[in-house]
Design a protein around this motif. Sequence first.
Motif, PDB file in Angstrom:
ATOM      1  N   MET A   1       0.842  -1.176   0.000  1.00 41.95           N
ATOM      2  CA  MET A   1       0.000   0.000   0.000  1.00 41.95           C
ATOM      3  C   MET A   1       0.892   1.245   0.000  1.00 41.95           C
ATOM      4  O   MET A   1       1.900   1.289   0.680  1.00 41.95           O
ATOM      5  CB  MET A   1      -0.890  -0.034   1.256  1.00 41.95           C
ATOM      6  CG  MET A   1      -2.082   0.858   1.163  1.00 41.95           C
ATOM      7  SD  MET A   1      -3.289   0.703   2.515  1.00 41.95           S
ATOM      8  CE  MET A   1      -3.146  -0.935   3.110  1.00 41.95           C
ATOM      9  N   ASP A  78      -6.309  -0.146  -2.965  1.00 42.55           N
ATOM     10  CA  ASP A  78      -5.619  -0.954  -1.954  1.00 42.55           C
ATOM     11  C   ASP A  78      -6.594  -1.776  -1.125  1.00 42.55           C
ATOM     12  O   ASP A  78      -6.320  -2.908  -0.761  1.00 42.55           O
ATOM     13  CB  ASP A  78      -4.808  -0.048  -1.020  1.00 42.55           C
ATOM     14  CG  ASP A  78      -3.733   0.725  -1.749  1.00 42.55           C
ATOM     15  OD1 ASP A  78      -2.944   0.088  -2.482  1.00 42.55           O
ATOM     16  OD2 ASP A  78      -3.691   1.955  -1.610  1.00 42.55           O
ATOM     17  N   VAL A  79      -7.732  -1.161  -0.804  1.00 44.14           N
ATOM     18  CA  VAL A  79      -8.743  -1.813   0.029  1.00 44.14           C
ATOM     19  C   VAL A  79     -10.066  -1.772  -0.719  1.00 44.14           C
ATOM     20  O   VAL A  79     -10.467  -0.714  -1.210  1.00 44.14           O
ATOM     21  CB  VAL A  79      -8.899  -1.100   1.395  1.00 44.14           C
ATOM     22  CG1 VAL A  79      -9.963  -1.783   2.240  1.00 44.14           C
ATOM     23  CG2 VAL A  79      -7.574  -1.027   2.140  1.00 44.14           C
ATOM     24  N   LYS A  95      -4.979  -7.831  -2.599  1.00 39.46           N
ATOM     25  CA  LYS A  95      -5.823  -6.722  -2.139  1.00 39.46           C
ATOM     26  C   LYS A  95      -6.406  -7.072  -0.777  1.00 39.46           C
ATOM     27  O   LYS A  95      -6.629  -8.231  -0.455  1.00 39.46           O
ATOM     28  CB  LYS A  95      -6.990  -6.453  -3.094  1.00 39.46           C
ATOM     29  CG  LYS A  95      -6.588  -6.114  -4.498  1.00 39.46           C
ATOM     30  CD  LYS A  95      -6.041  -4.726  -4.575  1.00 39.46           C
ATOM     31  CE  LYS A  95      -5.628  -4.425  -6.020  1.00 39.46           C
ATOM     32  NZ  LYS A  95      -4.772  -3.273  -6.087  1.00 39.46           N
ATOM     33  N   ARG A  96      -6.666  -6.062  -0.019  1.00 38.57           N
ATOM     34  CA  ARG A  96      -7.374  -6.253   1.241  1.00 38.57           C
ATOM     35  C   ARG A  96      -8.867  -6.106   0.958  1.00 38.57           C
ATOM     36  O   ARG A  96      -9.289  -5.135   0.332  1.00 38.57           O
ATOM     37  CB  ARG A  96      -6.927  -5.210   2.264  1.00 38.57           C
ATOM     38  CG  ARG A  96      -7.719  -5.261   3.546  1.00 38.57           C
ATOM     39  CD  ARG A  96      -7.207  -4.266   4.537  1.00 38.57           C
ATOM     40  NE  ARG A  96      -8.198  -4.022   5.561  1.00 38.57           N
ATOM     41  CZ  ARG A  96      -8.068  -3.084   6.485  1.00 38.57           C
ATOM     42  NH1 ARG A  96      -6.995  -2.316   6.505  1.00 38.57           N
ATOM     43  NH2 ARG A  96      -9.015  -2.912   7.381  1.00 38.57           N
ATOM     44  N   TYR A  97      -9.647  -7.082   1.423  1.00 38.63           N
ATOM     45  CA  TYR A  97     -11.093  -7.077   1.210  1.00 38.63           C
ATOM     46  C   TYR A  97     -11.814  -7.057   2.544  1.00 38.63           C
ATOM     47  O   TYR A  97     -11.390  -7.721   3.494  1.00 38.63           O
ATOM     48  CB  TYR A  97     -11.539  -8.323   0.444  1.00 38.63           C
ATOM     49  CG  TYR A  97     -11.117  -8.316  -0.994  1.00 38.63           C
ATOM     50  CD1 TYR A  97     -11.934  -7.771  -1.971  1.00 38.63           C
ATOM     51  CD2 TYR A  97      -9.887  -8.820  -1.375  1.00 38.63           C
ATOM     52  CE1 TYR A  97     -11.538  -7.744  -3.300  1.00 38.63           C
ATOM     53  CE2 TYR A  97      -9.481  -8.796  -2.694  1.00 38.63           C
ATOM     54  CZ  TYR A  97     -10.315  -8.256  -3.643  1.00 38.63           C
ATOM     55  OH  TYR A  97      -9.911  -8.231  -4.947  1.00 38.63           O
ATOM     56  N   GLU A  98     -12.893  -6.312   2.588  1.00 40.52           N
ATOM     57  CA  GLU A  98     -13.823  -6.363   3.709  1.00 40.52           C
ATOM     58  C   GLU A  98     -15.214  -6.438   3.108  1.00 40.52           C
ATOM     59  O   GLU A  98     -15.496  -5.769   2.114  1.00 40.52           O
ATOM     60  CB  GLU A  98     -13.709  -5.125   4.596  1.00 40.52           C
ATOM     61  CG  GLU A  98     -12.411  -5.031   5.344  1.00 40.52           C
ATOM     62  CD  GLU A  98     -12.399  -3.923   6.396  1.00 40.52           C
ATOM     63  OE1 GLU A  98     -13.486  -3.451   6.799  1.00 40.52           O
ATOM     64  OE2 GLU A  98     -11.296  -3.538   6.805  1.00 40.52           O
ATOM     65  N   LEU A 127     -12.179   1.200  10.003  1.00 41.19           N
ATOM     66  CA  LEU A 127     -11.310   1.066   8.840  1.00 41.19           C
ATOM     67  C   LEU A 127     -10.136   2.032   8.937  1.00 41.19           C
ATOM     68  O   LEU A 127      -8.981   1.662   8.719  1.00 41.19           O
ATOM     69  CB  LEU A 127     -12.099   1.299   7.550  1.00 41.19           C
ATOM     70  CG  LEU A 127     -11.305   1.284   6.243  1.00 41.19           C
ATOM     71  CD1 LEU A 127     -10.681  -0.076   5.992  1.00 41.19           C
ATOM     72  CD2 LEU A 127     -12.217   1.672   5.088  1.00 41.19           C
ATOM     73  N   SER A 130      -7.646   0.866  11.427  1.00 44.58           N
ATOM     74  CA  SER A 130      -6.862  -0.264  10.931  1.00 44.58           C
ATOM     75  C   SER A 130      -5.815   0.169   9.900  1.00 44.58           C
ATOM     76  O   SER A 130      -4.813  -0.516   9.712  1.00 44.58           O
ATOM     77  CB  SER A 130      -7.779  -1.339  10.335  1.00 44.58           C
ATOM     78  OG  SER A 130      -8.288  -0.922   9.085  1.00 44.58           O
ATOM     79  N   LEU A 131      -6.062   1.303   9.242  1.00 42.09           N
ATOM     80  CA  LEU A 131      -5.097   1.858   8.290  1.00 42.09           C
ATOM     81  C   LEU A 131      -4.075   2.761   8.974  1.00 42.09           C
ATOM     82  O   LEU A 131      -3.165   3.273   8.321  1.00 42.09           O
ATOM     83  CB  LEU A 131      -5.828   2.657   7.206  1.00 42.09           C
ATOM     84  CG  LEU A 131      -6.714   1.853   6.249  1.00 42.09           C
ATOM     85  CD1 LEU A 131      -7.523   2.789   5.368  1.00 42.09           C
ATOM     86  CD2 LEU A 131      -5.880   0.895   5.418  1.00 42.09           C
TER      87      LEU A 131
END
Length: 134
Positions: A1, A78-79, A95-98, A127, A130-131
Amino acid sequence: MSTRPSVLFVCVHNAGRSQMAAGWLRHLAGDAVEVRSAGSAPADAVNPVAVAAMAEVGIDITANRPRILDYETAEASDVMVTMGCGDVCPVFPGKRYEDWVLADPAGQGIDAVRPIRDEIRTRVEGLLASLGID
């Protein structure tokens, strides 16, 4: 990222949940995060009740327009935060997934949309934490 992460919010119509999430992220993070939103089957306009609910908390999303989810936007993010788009959301390795399970504000009145708006704010705050963004 990168030093400035990019977050893509995706829902089916890109007219309610993803637009409110993008509005919250822009409001809370300022320029610290690149904010994107899109939909797998975008509506013609942002849900007016979502616009009204956000206006109640001082966030103006009237200029937003639903956009189609395209490969380039997803790949450059990125997310990716999905909200009910199911199997149509692309998956990219690394990739980061939610996936945020939220009620759909479509067809709802303002009293039903306010709790959705507030839940989205809570999730956006998580979020950001967390970033590592205050």
